[in-house]
Design an enzyme around this catalytic site. Sequence first.
Site, PDB file in Angstrom:
ATOM      1  N   ASN A   9       0.848  -1.193   0.000  1.00 54.60           N
ATOM      2  CA  ASN A   9       0.000   0.000   0.000  1.00 54.60           C
ATOM      3  C   ASN A   9       0.893   1.255   0.000  1.00 54.60           C
ATOM      4  OD1 ASN A   9      -1.453   2.267   1.118  1.00 54.60           O
ATOM      5  ND2 ASN A   9      -3.103   0.868   1.635  1.00 54.60           N
ATOM      6  N   ASP A  11      -0.125   4.499   0.049  1.00 59.58           N
ATOM      7  CA  ASP A  11      -0.808   5.714   0.530  1.00 59.58           C
ATOM      8  C   ASP A  11       0.121   6.683   1.248  1.00 59.58           C
ATOM      9  OD1 ASP A  11      -3.114   4.532  -0.368  1.00 59.58           O
ATOM     10  OD2 ASP A  11      -3.953   4.152   1.622  1.00 59.58           O
ATOM     11  N   HIS A  12       0.994   6.112   2.114  1.00 65.62           N
ATOM     12  CA  HIS A  12       1.739   7.013   2.993  1.00 65.62           C
ATOM     13  C   HIS A  12       3.001   7.594   2.359  1.00 65.62           C
ATOM     14  CE1 HIS A  12      -1.347   6.675   5.823  1.00 65.62           C
ATOM     15  NE2 HIS A  12      -1.254   5.362   5.833  1.00 65.62           N
ATOM     16  N   HIS A  45      -5.571   3.744  -1.594  1.00 63.48           N
ATOM     17  CA  HIS A  45      -6.894   4.120  -1.103  1.00 63.48           C
ATOM     18  C   HIS A  45      -7.173   5.556  -1.540  1.00 63.48           C
ATOM     19  CE1 HIS A  45      -9.702   4.387   2.702  1.00 63.48           C
ATOM     20  NE2 HIS A  45     -10.327   4.716   1.593  1.00 63.48           N
ATOM     21  N   ARG A  47      -9.268   8.307  -0.996  1.00 62.53           N
ATOM     22  CA  ARG A  47     -10.263   8.711   0.003  1.00 62.53           C
ATOM     23  C   ARG A  47     -11.077   9.885  -0.510  1.00 62.53           C
ATOM     24  NH1 ARG A  47      -9.088   6.669   5.501  1.00 62.53           N
ATOM     25  NH2 ARG A  47     -10.761   8.046   6.118  1.00 62.53           N
ATOM     26  N   ARG A  51      -6.821  12.861   1.068  1.00 67.11           N
ATOM     27  CA  ARG A  51      -5.770  13.284   2.018  1.00 67.11           C
ATOM     28  C   ARG A  51      -4.408  12.704   1.664  1.00 67.11           C
ATOM     29  NH1 ARG A  51      -7.551  10.026   7.384  1.00 67.11           N
ATOM     30  NH2 ARG A  51      -9.459  11.184   6.993  1.00 67.11           N
ATOM     31  N   HIS A  52      -4.375  11.557   0.973  1.00 70.09           N
ATOM     32  CA  HIS A  52      -3.059  11.071   0.516  1.00 70.09           C
ATOM     33  C   HIS A  52      -3.083  10.836  -0.997  1.00 70.09           C
ATOM     34  CE1 HIS A  52      -5.158   7.401   1.655  1.00 70.09           C
ATOM     35  NE2 HIS A  52      -4.879   7.529   2.942  1.00 70.09           N
ATOM     36  N   GLU A  72      -8.637   0.623  -3.055  1.00 66.15           N
ATOM     37  CA  GLU A  72      -9.514   0.667  -1.880  1.00 66.15           C
ATOM     38  C   GLU A  72     -10.371   1.909  -2.000  1.00 66.15           C
ATOM     39  OE1 GLU A  72      -7.081   0.850   1.560  1.00 66.15           O
ATOM     40  OE2 GLU A  72      -6.288  -1.152   1.295  1.00 66.15           O
ATOM     41  N   THR A 102      -7.392   6.495  10.222  1.00 72.19           N
ATOM     42  CA  THR A 102      -7.247   5.411   9.257  1.00 72.19           C
ATOM     43  C   THR A 102      -8.545   4.620   9.280  1.00 72.19           C
ATOM     44  OG1 THR A 102      -5.889   3.510   8.618  1.00 72.19           O
ATOM     45  CG2 THR A 102      -6.145   3.894  10.985  1.00 72.19           C
ATOM     46  N   THR A 103      -8.630   3.561   8.457  1.00 70.25           N
ATOM     47  CA  THR A 103      -9.873   2.788   8.405  1.00 70.25           C
ATOM     48  C   THR A 103     -10.033   2.038   9.722  1.00 70.25           C
ATOM     49  OG1 THR A 103      -9.352   2.522   6.071  1.00 70.25           O
ATOM     50  CG2 THR A 103     -11.180   1.226   6.911  1.00 70.25           C
ATOM     51  N   GLU A 153     -11.335  -9.190   2.791  1.00 74.41           N
ATOM     52  CA  GLU A 153     -10.075  -8.872   3.467  1.00 74.41           C
ATOM     53  C   GLU A 153     -10.397  -8.717   4.944  1.00 74.41           C
ATOM     54  OE1 GLU A 153      -7.379  -6.180   1.583  1.00 74.41           O
ATOM     55  OE2 GLU A 153      -6.619  -5.448   3.505  1.00 74.41           O
ATOM     56  N   HIS A 192      -3.914  -4.564   7.752  1.00 79.58           N
ATOM     57  CA  HIS A 192      -4.017  -3.414   8.652  1.00 79.58           C
ATOM     58  C   HIS A 192      -3.152  -3.610   9.887  1.00 79.58           C
ATOM     59  CE1 HIS A 192      -5.481   0.281  10.404  1.00 79.58           C
ATOM     60  NE2 HIS A 192      -6.068   0.534   9.258  1.00 79.58           N
ATOM     61  N   GLY A 193      -2.192  -2.708  10.034  1.00 89.51           N
ATOM     62  CA  GLY A 193      -1.350  -2.718  11.227  1.00 89.51           C
ATOM     63  C   GLY A 193      -0.305  -3.819  11.253  1.00 89.51           C
ATOM     64  N   GLY A 214       0.983  -1.443   4.352  1.00 90.52           N
ATOM     65  CA  GLY A 214       1.463  -0.154   3.899  1.00 90.52           C
ATOM     66  C   GLY A 214       2.246   0.643   4.918  1.00 90.52           C
ATOM     67  N   HIS A 215       1.587   1.097   5.966  1.00 91.44           N
ATOM     68  CA  HIS A 215       2.155   2.093   6.864  1.00 91.44           C
ATOM     69  C   HIS A 215       3.506   1.669   7.425  1.00 91.44           C
ATOM     70  CE1 HIS A 215       2.574   4.361  10.668  1.00 91.44           C
ATOM     71  NE2 HIS A 215       2.124   5.349   9.912  1.00 91.44           N
TER      72      HIS A 215
HETATM   73  N1  PXP Z   1      -6.087  -3.082   3.936  1.00 84.94           N
HETATM   74  C1  PXP Z   1      -7.035  -2.120   3.986  1.00 84.94           C
HETATM   75  C2  PXP Z   1      -8.392  -2.426   3.480  1.00 84.94           C
HETATM   76  C3  PXP Z   1      -6.725  -0.826   4.487  1.00 84.94           C
HETATM   77  O1  PXP Z   1      -7.679   0.121   4.535  1.00 84.94           O
HETATM   78  C4  PXP Z   1      -5.410  -0.568   4.908  1.00 84.94           C
HETATM   79  C5  PXP Z   1      -5.050   0.797   5.395  1.00 84.94           C
HETATM   80  O2  PXP Z   1      -5.220   1.709   4.380  1.00 84.94           O
HETATM   81  C6  PXP Z   1      -4.454  -1.588   4.802  1.00 84.94           C
HETATM   82  C7  PXP Z   1      -4.834  -2.849   4.337  1.00 84.94           C
HETATM   83  C8  PXP Z   1      -3.024  -1.390   5.184  1.00 84.94           C
HETATM   84  O3  PXP Z   1      -2.902  -1.077   6.524  1.00 84.94           O
HETATM   85  P1  PXP Z   1      -1.499  -0.541   7.066  1.00 84.94           P
HETATM   86  O4  PXP Z   1      -1.222   0.738   6.354  1.00 84.94           O
HETATM   87  O5  PXP Z   1      -1.722  -0.392   8.523  1.00 84.94           O
HETATM   88  O6  PXP Z   1      -0.477  -1.603   6.720  1.00 84.94           O
END
Ligand code: PXP
Length: 248
Positions: A9, A11-12, A45, A47, A51-52, A72, A102-103, A153, A192-193, A214-215
Amino acid sequence: MRKIRLGVNIDHVATVRNARGGADPDPVRAALLAIEAGADSITLHLREDRRHIRDDDLQRLRKVLQAPINLEMAATPEMLEIALATRPHAVCLVPERRAEVTTEGGLDAAGQQSALQPFITRLTQAGIRVSLFIDPEEAQVRAAAQLGAAVVELHTGSYAAASGQAREAEWKRLHDAAGATARHGLECHAGHGLNFENVSQVAAIGQVAELNIGHFLVGEALFIGLTASIEEMRRQIATGAQIAVKRP
Ligand code: PXP
């Protein structure tokens, strides 16, 4: 040998770019490098508040990337139009609230079936693989299957944030929901995370076919570089994938 796909991901990378308002660092460059480093697909993503990732990032990525794009997005008419015009490989429908950082939770597929159905139908008819980002609960998995999604997911945020026995309990929820995806004929993704320390346990869940991360990868890239960050994540995922988990 079981191989779990890794979606990176980006995004960041865009978050950092937007902090200064210029063109650097370019998320499209990061996407190309991520694929070179061993990512299987790119997740982004778009949004509502941009924002990103911005519309132009998606368009540029679509032009240059050979690998699959996983978009996303919230289930809104604006995003549906963008997805149908852009035709990414996959769309992951996520809940979205402007105020959230975040989501924060999964999509309520079970409670919003009639609102979600037209989006899933239109995207699927356009040849786009539809995934629903849900909390790890069987009722949500069942609803996703009834809605005709191809993939779910599982939201790993609660697992990632927990420690000790609470993490064990969250892992069990993921494990059970992943089991339900197989019974309902859905492909199972998770994300996520996730980081180097917690990813292998998720990769050890037999039904998980893809992880979207991603993050942490982008943050770690500050210290060791994006390529090394992705390579180490791949190693951790491969380690997890080899563990046969036989827990109750
Ligand atoms: N999957 C989905 C559906 C998400 O919304 C996100 C965060 O944008 C991620 C995965 C990735 O999460 P992270 O950035 O915490 O790795």
